[in-house]
Design an enzyme around this catalytic site. Sequence first.
Site, PDB file in Angstrom:
ATOM      1  N   SER A 131       8.278   0.977 -18.429  1.00 32.36           N
ATOM      2  CA  SER A 131       8.564   2.319 -17.927  1.00 32.36           C
ATOM      3  C   SER A 131       8.098   2.473 -16.488  1.00 32.36           C
ATOM      4  CB  SER A 131       7.851   3.347 -18.807  1.00 32.36           C
ATOM      5  OG  SER A 131       7.866   4.630 -18.226  1.00 32.36           O
ATOM      6  N   TYR A 156       0.076   7.029 -23.393  1.00 32.20           N
ATOM      7  CA  TYR A 156       1.394   6.396 -23.527  1.00 32.20           C
ATOM      8  C   TYR A 156       1.682   5.496 -22.341  1.00 32.20           C
ATOM      9  CZ  TYR A 156       6.322   5.780 -22.618  1.00 32.20           C
ATOM     10  OH  TYR A 156       7.520   5.231 -22.268  1.00 32.20           O
ATOM     11  N   LYS A 160       2.047   1.044 -21.789  1.00 28.03           N
ATOM     12  CA  LYS A 160       3.094   0.254 -21.132  1.00 28.03           C
ATOM     13  C   LYS A 160       2.472  -0.711 -20.119  1.00 28.03           C
ATOM     14  CE  LYS A 160       6.687   1.879 -23.245  1.00 28.03           C
ATOM     15  NZ  LYS A 160       7.406   1.019 -24.228  1.00 28.03           N
TER      16      LYS A 160
END
Length: 345
Positions: A131, A156, A160
């Site tokens: 991302s 979150y 990544k």
Amino acid sequence: MIPTGRAPRILVTGGAGFIGSHTVVSLVEAGFEPVIVDNFSNSQQSALDGLRAILNRDVTCYSVDCNDRAAMTEIFEKEELRGVIHFAAYKAVGESVQQPLKYYRNNLDSLMLLLELMPAYGVQNLVFSSSCTVYGQPEQLPVTEETPRLPAQSPYGNTKAISEDIIRDTVNAQVPIRALALRYFNPVGAHPSAQIGELPLGVPANLVPFITQTAAGIRQSLTVYGSDYNTPDGTCIRDYIHVMDLAEAHVQALKKLNDAEIEASYDVINIGTGRGETVLTIINTFEQETGVKLNYTMGPRRAGDVEQVYADVTKASRELGWTASRTLAESLRDAWRWQEKLSLS
């Protein structure tokens, strides 16, 4: 080259989700045979019906959690896989702040299990769903793959960044895995057939499904968070990419890995359009393309929002032979067509 004879079987974790389901379509169209693994915690079985309608056949799907070692081992033993595309992860930024351990455990453990199983069963090729969140608020735009990663603004986003590091370190240990981490920008739209699309459970966390649900009367109004940013109209800027363009990028990434002659490699590639659009541009374009007026209000800035980020996609063009081809207007028309279908069902 794609082998002749039996289509190469590609494990697609989270393959019933928004990006995963569209990638399944692109894989089939490119001569691969997708094998879906999805526990349907953030997707619905109806996606399989949509895939059947588009492809005129069923796709193999295991209703399995990617952290279930016994079940995943059985799949690797049975399926004679040639590659993995790993989408499966929890992805709600707000929830990750409230439940960080849930995100670290699920997102990291599932990846590490795949990295253990792949060499054990002779599977070399891995495309990882990363991302643009790893860039944070960059100092220079557009961001290239050399742009420094900044501290994540949510657990979150941190999963990544950590996942990228786990893959890199695994490859550096000479584990025979060829991996590409694709750093997505903002996927929008739906398959033009309106058979599959974004299907958020509960209140949408992303802009475009909130727009379409507001237009459909499901949401009373849309709040635009922040009108005083240093942008042309004061609203945040993002790089919005049609989900089918994104899906096709995964196929190109898989082909590149399949053609590689080295045993182990790792790289990262931005996947976006190379253009930044403001929130108000998205709203105005949606209204123009659909003829539907949106009920929206301007609100204060939202904590954690990045002011603007968009991609330099030179590397994707050079390394994958891929560029986004669909327009913002097309993306929004497809998203609205999908919402209209949902409203009728």
